[in-house]
Design an enzyme around this catalytic site. Structure first.
Site, PDB file in Angstrom:
ATOM      1  N   ASP A   1       0.846  -1.188   0.000  1.00 45.04           N
ATOM      2  CA  ASP A   1       0.000   0.000   0.000  1.00 45.04           C
ATOM      3  C   ASP A   1       0.885   1.241   0.000  1.00 45.04           C
ATOM      4  O   ASP A   1       1.988   1.218  -0.562  1.00 45.04           O
ATOM      5  CB  ASP A   1      -0.952  -0.042   1.201  1.00 45.04           C
ATOM      6  CG  ASP A   1      -0.232  -0.324   2.523  1.00 45.04           C
ATOM      7  OD1 ASP A   1       0.919   0.143   2.686  1.00 45.04           O
ATOM      8  OD2 ASP A   1      -0.803  -1.001   3.408  1.00 45.04           O
ATOM      9  N   SER A   2       0.417   2.321   0.628  1.00 47.51           N
ATOM     10  CA  SER A   2       1.171   3.574   0.603  1.00 47.51           C
ATOM     11  C   SER A   2       2.556   3.447   1.219  1.00 47.51           C
ATOM     12  O   SER A   2       3.492   4.147   0.820  1.00 47.51           O
ATOM     13  CB  SER A   2       0.384   4.670   1.321  1.00 47.51           C
ATOM     14  OG  SER A   2       0.055   4.280   2.647  1.00 47.51           O
ATOM     15  N   HIS A   3       2.723   2.564   2.192  1.00 45.24           N
ATOM     16  CA  HIS A   3       4.032   2.382   2.815  1.00 45.24           C
ATOM     17  C   HIS A   3       5.041   1.819   1.809  1.00 45.24           C
ATOM     18  O   HIS A   3       6.239   2.105   1.900  1.00 45.24           O
ATOM     19  CB  HIS A   3       3.936   1.461   4.025  1.00 45.24           C
ATOM     20  CG  HIS A   3       3.159   2.056   5.157  1.00 45.24           C
ATOM     21  ND1 HIS A   3       2.914   1.379   6.336  1.00 45.24           N
ATOM     22  CD2 HIS A   3       2.557   3.264   5.308  1.00 45.24           C
ATOM     23  CE1 HIS A   3       2.209   2.132   7.153  1.00 45.24           C
ATOM     24  NE2 HIS A   3       1.980   3.284   6.544  1.00 45.24           N
TER      25      HIS A   3
ATOM     26  N   GLY B   1       5.891   4.692  -0.948  1.00 48.64           N
ATOM     27  CA  GLY B   1       6.731   5.804  -0.533  1.00 48.64           C
ATOM     28  C   GLY B   1       5.944   7.098  -0.429  1.00 48.64           C
ATOM     29  O   GLY B   1       6.482   8.200  -0.617  1.00 48.64           O
TER      30      GLY B   1
ATOM     31  N   HIS C   1       3.009   9.008   7.596  1.00 44.51           N
ATOM     32  CA  HIS C   1       3.565   7.897   6.833  1.00 44.51           C
ATOM     33  C   HIS C   1       5.072   7.796   7.074  1.00 44.51           C
ATOM     34  O   HIS C   1       5.702   8.732   7.553  1.00 44.51           O
ATOM     35  CB  HIS C   1       3.274   8.085   5.343  1.00 44.51           C
ATOM     36  CG  HIS C   1       1.904   7.648   4.945  1.00 44.51           C
ATOM     37  ND1 HIS C   1       0.777   8.367   5.274  1.00 44.51           N
ATOM     38  CD2 HIS C   1       1.466   6.549   4.271  1.00 44.51           C
ATOM     39  CE1 HIS C   1      -0.299   7.746   4.812  1.00 44.51           C
ATOM     40  NE2 HIS C   1       0.098   6.631   4.207  1.00 44.51           N
TER      41      HIS C   1
END
Length: 367
Positions: free
Chosen positions: A156-158, A161, A341
């Site tokens: 996912d977003s992790h 980046g 994040h």
């Protein structure tokens, strides 16, 4: 506050940022529209899923890159429509970054005489639509061989980046775009560490069965079936056999409360659905490529719920006889990037955890 791009300049022409470590004073300038490329279209080595249409790559998954070889002191690069940030590297060294460049042909000069390998990396995320990249043109083509090591990143977003280069956690949507750089995330870091080709099959906000805050869109395992996000082209991964899958899914399934009208009556039902679907997804990866290792990681966010659920899935697969699977919970990350994040420094800690598994299983590269 996150760094904010100069939108006025972006609307006019590509913003060019020269890299101090470039081997020569490389210049990139637009070529007038009535002038042809300076040489034939070069064979492209492509990293990431995409559609090759003639000498152009149509791509949407993050972390895409193209490479071409030639023996000239200049080369041309064609860029199609679509907002994108492109890192230009010559012989492995940063030369420039183009931010939202206008479509057209660009000429790279000042490369120096000799043989060169040009790499163009997509740093930004492209959920809104596909972008076009390529071709590359020069007078004297040289072959570019794929790397022996191959890694696929799924998440996912992790993994994307998302906002990882930001100066703070509070960001507007434009600032998120400006500060997202997949090439500085875990995929780019590990690709450089191991001189590996890689793919990044990740979408911010997506989960295994539930997306962030319950929003409607394909969860990642459903989107994974396609080359682009429009469902028009089934993914064709023939010829792509990574030795390692690095997978992290669950943050979006569990980081927000369930809402009335969602498919799960309670958290226990969500857990059961997640465990079943995540295990099936990882089993499918193993069945398609049984010699590869799988490394699953999770953060300790959501009071440990994400890591606990992902860990259960890994234990289930081990009990079913899949031995080449590792798991790690990443603790102590700063989450100082946009909207809490991981930062580039956090990405380095995640990459170190993956590297610890890789270095403990050095024979995985020979598979």
């Amino acid at each position: 506050m996150a760094r904010q791009g100069n939108r006025t300049a972006l609307a006019a022409l590509a913003m060019l940022t020269m890299g101090a470590t470039a081997p020569a004073p490389v210049r990139i300038e637009p070529v007038p529209a009535d002038r042809p490329p300076q040489g034939p279209s070069l064979p492209l080595h492509v990293g990431g899923r995409g559609l090759i249409q003639g000498d152009v790559l149509r791509r949407q998954w993050p972390g895409s890159y193209i490479e071409a070889g030639f023996a000239d002191d200049s080369a041309d690069l064609r860029i199609g429509p679509g907002d994108v940030r492109l890192h230009i590297l010559v012989d492995g060294r940063p030369a420039a970054t183009l931010v939202k460049p206008k479509p057209g042909l660009y000429r790279l000069t000042g490369l120096g005489k000799g043989q060169h390998r040009l790499r163009v990396e997509v740093g930004s995320e492209s959920q809104a639509g596909a972008t076009l990249l390529g071709g590359v043109y020069a007078r004297h083509p040289l072959p570019v061989r794929p790397r022996a090591r191959r890694i696929e990143f799924i998440g996912d977003s992790h993994t994307v980046g998302y906002g990882n280069t930001a100066d703070g956690q509070t960001c507007t949507p434009d600032q998120v775009w400006d500060t997202t750089d997949t090439s500085q995330g875990i995929a780019g870091q590990l690709g450089r560490r191991y001189d590996a080709d890689y793919r990044v099959n990740a979408i911010s906000g997506r989960g295994v069965v539930r997306n962030y805050n319950g929003f409607a869109a394909d969860p990642l395992p459903a989107a994974y079936r396609y080359t682009l996000f429009d469902h028009d082209h089934a993914a064709d991964d023939r010829g792509w056999r990574p030795q390692l899958y690095v997978v992290a899914l669950g943050t979006n399934d569990f980081s927000t409360a369930l809402h009335q009208g969602e498919a799960w009556a309670d958290r226990a039902a969500l857990h059961r659905d997640y465990e079943t679907r995540y295990a099936a997804f990882l089993r499918d990866l193993h069945a398609a490529n049984p010699r590869a290792h799988i490394f699953v990681w999770a953060t300790d966010k959501a009071d440990g719920e994400i890591a606990a659920e992902a860990g259960k899935v890994v234990e289930q697969l081990r009990a079913q006889g899949i031995a080449d699977i590792g798991f790690a919970t990443l603790k102590g990350l700063s989450f100082g990037g946009c909207n809490s994040h991981p930062t580039v420094a956090d990405d380095r800690r995640i990459a170190d955890a993956v590297a610890g598994y890789v270095d403990a299983h050095p024979t995985l590269w020979s598979r």
